[in-house]
Motif scaffolding. Structure first.
Motif, PDB file in Angstrom:
ATOM      1  N   SER A 339       0.831  -1.053  -0.028  1.00  0.00           N
ATOM      2  CA  SER A 339       0.227   0.005   0.110  1.00  0.00           C
ATOM      3  C   SER A 339       1.019   1.209   0.125  1.00  0.00           C
ATOM      4  O   SER A 339       0.765   2.296  -0.845  1.00  0.00           O
ATOM      5  CB  SER A 339      -0.943   0.073   1.419  1.00  0.00           C
ATOM      6  OG  SER A 339      -1.654   1.144   1.163  1.00  0.00           O
ATOM      7  N   GLU A 340       2.017   1.388   0.814  1.00  0.00           N
ATOM      8  CA  GLU A 340       2.954   2.364   0.677  1.00  0.00           C
ATOM      9  C   GLU A 340       3.522   2.738  -0.409  1.00  0.00           C
ATOM     10  O   GLU A 340       3.646   3.771  -0.995  1.00  0.00           O
ATOM     11  CB  GLU A 340       3.907   2.194   1.889  1.00  0.00           C
ATOM     12  CG  GLU A 340       3.275   2.239   3.278  1.00  0.00           C
ATOM     13  CD  GLU A 340       4.164   1.516   4.455  1.00  0.00           C
ATOM     14  OE1 GLU A 340       5.096   0.905   3.841  1.00  0.00           O
ATOM     15  OE2 GLU A 340       4.093   1.703   5.585  1.00  0.00           O
ATOM     16  N   GLU A 341       4.204   1.434  -1.268  1.00  0.00           N
ATOM     17  CA  GLU A 341       4.750   1.579  -2.516  1.00  0.00           C
ATOM     18  C   GLU A 341       3.548   2.148  -3.483  1.00  0.00           C
ATOM     19  O   GLU A 341       4.032   2.948  -4.475  1.00  0.00           O
ATOM     20  CB  GLU A 341       5.232   0.243  -2.836  1.00  0.00           C
ATOM     21  CG  GLU A 341       6.505  -0.209  -2.014  1.00  0.00           C
ATOM     22  CD  GLU A 341       7.059  -1.574  -2.319  1.00  0.00           C
ATOM     23  OE1 GLU A 341       6.286  -2.031  -3.291  1.00  0.00           O
ATOM     24  OE2 GLU A 341       7.930  -2.052  -1.849  1.00  0.00           O
ATOM     25  N   ASP A 342       2.394   1.822  -3.466  1.00  0.00           N
ATOM     26  CA  ASP A 342       1.443   2.250  -4.541  1.00  0.00           C
ATOM     27  C   ASP A 342       1.197   3.705  -4.273  1.00  0.00           C
ATOM     28  O   ASP A 342       1.144   4.509  -5.302  1.00  0.00           O
ATOM     29  CB  ASP A 342       0.015   1.309  -4.256  1.00  0.00           C
ATOM     30  CG  ASP A 342       0.211   0.104  -4.854  1.00  0.00           C
ATOM     31  OD1 ASP A 342       1.061  -0.450  -5.520  1.00  0.00           O
ATOM     32  OD2 ASP A 342      -0.660  -0.828  -4.327  1.00  0.00           O
ATOM     33  N   GLU A 343       1.210   4.133  -2.913  1.00  0.00           N
ATOM     34  CA  GLU A 343       0.781   5.546  -2.578  1.00  0.00           C
ATOM     35  C   GLU A 343       2.073   6.348  -3.078  1.00  0.00           C
ATOM     36  O   GLU A 343       2.018   7.391  -4.016  1.00  0.00           O
ATOM     37  CB  GLU A 343       0.760   5.778  -1.191  1.00  0.00           C
ATOM     38  CG  GLU A 343       0.506   7.253  -1.041  1.00  0.00           C
ATOM     39  CD  GLU A 343       0.109   7.266   0.656  1.00  0.00           C
ATOM     40  OE1 GLU A 343       0.044   8.581   1.127  1.00  0.00           O
ATOM     41  OE2 GLU A 343      -0.017   6.424   1.211  1.00  0.00           O
ATOM     42  N   LEU A 344       3.262   5.809  -2.900  1.00  0.00           N
ATOM     43  CA  LEU A 344       4.463   6.633  -3.374  1.00  0.00           C
ATOM     44  C   LEU A 344       4.495   6.620  -4.667  1.00  0.00           C
ATOM     45  O   LEU A 344       4.945   7.806  -5.368  1.00  0.00           O
ATOM     46  CB  LEU A 344       5.748   5.472  -2.954  1.00  0.00           C
ATOM     47  CG  LEU A 344       7.388   6.221  -3.263  1.00  0.00           C
ATOM     48  CD1 LEU A 344       7.361   7.559  -2.883  1.00  0.00           C
ATOM     49  CD2 LEU A 344       8.255   5.367  -2.678  1.00  0.00           C
ATOM     50  N   LEU A 345       4.270   5.330  -5.532  1.00  0.00           N
ATOM     51  CA  LEU A 345       4.321   5.745  -7.016  1.00  0.00           C
ATOM     52  C   LEU A 345       3.414   6.621  -7.596  1.00  0.00           C
ATOM     53  O   LEU A 345       3.500   7.343  -8.457  1.00  0.00           O
ATOM     54  CB  LEU A 345       3.868   4.195  -7.539  1.00  0.00           C
ATOM     55  CG  LEU A 345       5.252   3.180  -7.578  1.00  0.00           C
ATOM     56  CD1 LEU A 345       4.471   1.884  -7.982  1.00  0.00           C
ATOM     57  CD2 LEU A 345       6.483   3.555  -8.069  1.00  0.00           C
ATOM     58  N   ARG A 346       2.121   6.619  -6.841  1.00  0.00           N
ATOM     59  CA  ARG A 346       1.253   7.671  -7.281  1.00  0.00           C
ATOM     60  C   ARG A 346       1.741   9.280  -7.136  1.00  0.00           C
ATOM     61  O   ARG A 346       1.647  10.012  -7.829  1.00  0.00           O
ATOM     62  CB  ARG A 346      -0.264   7.669  -6.737  1.00  0.00           C
ATOM     63  CG  ARG A 346      -1.006   6.282  -7.093  1.00  0.00           C
ATOM     64  CD  ARG A 346      -2.313   6.402  -6.594  1.00  0.00           C
ATOM     65  NE  ARG A 346      -2.431   6.301  -5.078  1.00  0.00           N
ATOM     66  CZ  ARG A 346      -2.550   5.315  -4.406  1.00  0.00           C
ATOM     67  NH1 ARG A 346      -2.701   4.302  -5.078  1.00  0.00           N
ATOM     68  NH2 ARG A 346      -2.513   5.369  -3.295  1.00  0.00           N
TER      69      ARG A 346
END
Length: 396
Positions: A339-346
């Motif tokens: 979830s943190e990586e998805d948010e970071l990529l966004r």
């Protein structure tokens, strides 16, 4: 090529003060080079200046040495790629170069012996691409090669090298062992490789494509030679694709030459904040075709993709095992990390961003942010760029 014929062509090419234009004028009047050197001073003076005429009748002192170096090079193929020379009067001289403003008198060739490709596309760009630029060059070239095109570039660092690599990866064996995957136009003699970092790449190009130079053996990497050879990159191709370029990039010279030769010019857009995208954006403003995928180029040039290889027969279906209930094997901590990586990529988006900017967008503590960026970097999803910024890598 016989020694006497080779010596005459080399003498014409090596005569000080006599460029390609004057040489072509003399060839048109007298035929082969041997006949030029049999003319009187007065006859030569009607076509070139008096100084040029006098120089033509004086054999260059280094001619005999250059002839022997060239003959030795031609004879030393062994089991390696073929070595050839084609001259302006040779039936194997590429007709596409005869149509440009300044065709070379001689072309030195190292690689496969086959016909010059009818479907050739130039790919050029900066020597210092972003990670995304390198990836684009490789992926586009692989797609073009898979469609049966020959990718033409200049063996330079950066976009050129990535384009050659992609073409070598993508060219289908179904098109034949003698089909050219890629052509490299170089700015040195063919007895040396520049840059040295591309020594292995040059060897692979010579096995599956062609390396071409208009410069005689022994010619070092002189700065004026590289922009000059760009006319051959565009001249051999039906169109030129600029992958990534700054406003003062030599790739824009190739694009301008392609336009002057009546060829199509294409450009891949990039970030409005990236200096390496500004050259492409300038070309698009001037009328270059904006390209988002390889199919855009194929359609513009009316080139169908190469027919796909027949599919292998389907294997008999095995008896299906009873399905088990789907269960998630991810731990709560793994779910949180994803979830943190998805948010970071966004938060990263398509443009490069600094650590401070990403922290402001996500609110992540610095240690956590650095850890997630490192994971994404190791996975090949994000690249760390000069200046402490990060860029997301698009794939597919």
């Amino acid at each position: 090529m016989e020694r006497e014929e080779l010596a005459a062509w080399l003498r014409l090419e090596m005569t000080p003060g006599v460029g390609n234009e004057s040489a072509r004028r003399l060839l048109a009047a007298f035929g082969l080079p041997q006949a030029i050197f049999e003319q009187s001073l007065a006859a030569l003076g009607q076509l070139v200046s008096a100084a040029q005429a006098r120089t033509l009748l004086q054999e260059p002192p280094e001619l005999a040495t250059q002839v022997q170096i060239t003959l030795d090079w031609l004879a030393s193929t062994g089991d390696g790629p073929a070595r050839r020379i084609v001259t302006l009067g040779d039936p194997d001289y590429p007709t596409s170069l005869l149509a440009i403003e300044d065709p070379p008198l001689m072309l030195y060739l190292l690689g496969l012996v086959c016909e010059w490709p009818a479907r050739a596309l130039a790919m050029v760009g900066t020597r210092n691409p972003t990670p995304q630029g390198s990836l684009n060059a490789q992926q586009f070239a692989r797609a073009f090669a898979g469609a049966g095109l020959t990718v033409v570039s200049g063996l330079a660092l950066g976009v050129d090298g990535a384009a050659h690599e992609g073409a070598l990866q993508g060219y289908p064996a179904a098109l034949g062992a003698n089909a050219l995957a890629t052509i490299a136009i170089v700015g040195t003699g063919l007895d040396r490789v520049y840059p040295r970092q591309h020594l292995d790449l040059a060897h692979r190009i010579a096995r599956h494509g062609l390396i071409v130079s208009e410069y005689r053996l022994g010619t070092p990497p002189l700065p004026p030679n590289f922009p000059k050879r760009n006319r051959l990159i565009s001249g051999l191709s039906r169109g030129t694709l600029v992958v990534e370029a700054a406003l003062r990039s030599g790739s824009l010279i190739t694009a301008r030459m392609a336009s002057e030769q009546g060829k199509e010019v294409f450009a891949i857009p990039g970030s409005i904040h990236g200096t390496q995208s500004r050259g492409c954006h300038a070309l698009i403003k001037q009328g270059a075709k904006l390209v988002e995928n390889a199919q855009d180029v194929l359609e513009e040039l009316h080139w169908p993709a190469a027919p796909a290889a027949p599919a292998a027969p389907a294997a008999p279906a095995a008896a299906a095992a009873p399905a088990e209930p789907a269960t998630s094997k991810e731990t709560p901590s793994a779910v949180a990390a994803n979830s943190e990586e998805d948010e970071l990529l966004r938060a990263l988006g398509a443009d490069p961003a600094s650590l401070d900017a990403l922290q402001a967008r996500t609110g992540f503590p610095t240690p956590l942010l650095q850890a997630r960026l490192l994971e994404l970097e190791l996975d090949g999803v994000v690249a760390r760029m000069p200046g402490g910024v990060f860029q997301r890598l698009g794939r597919g």
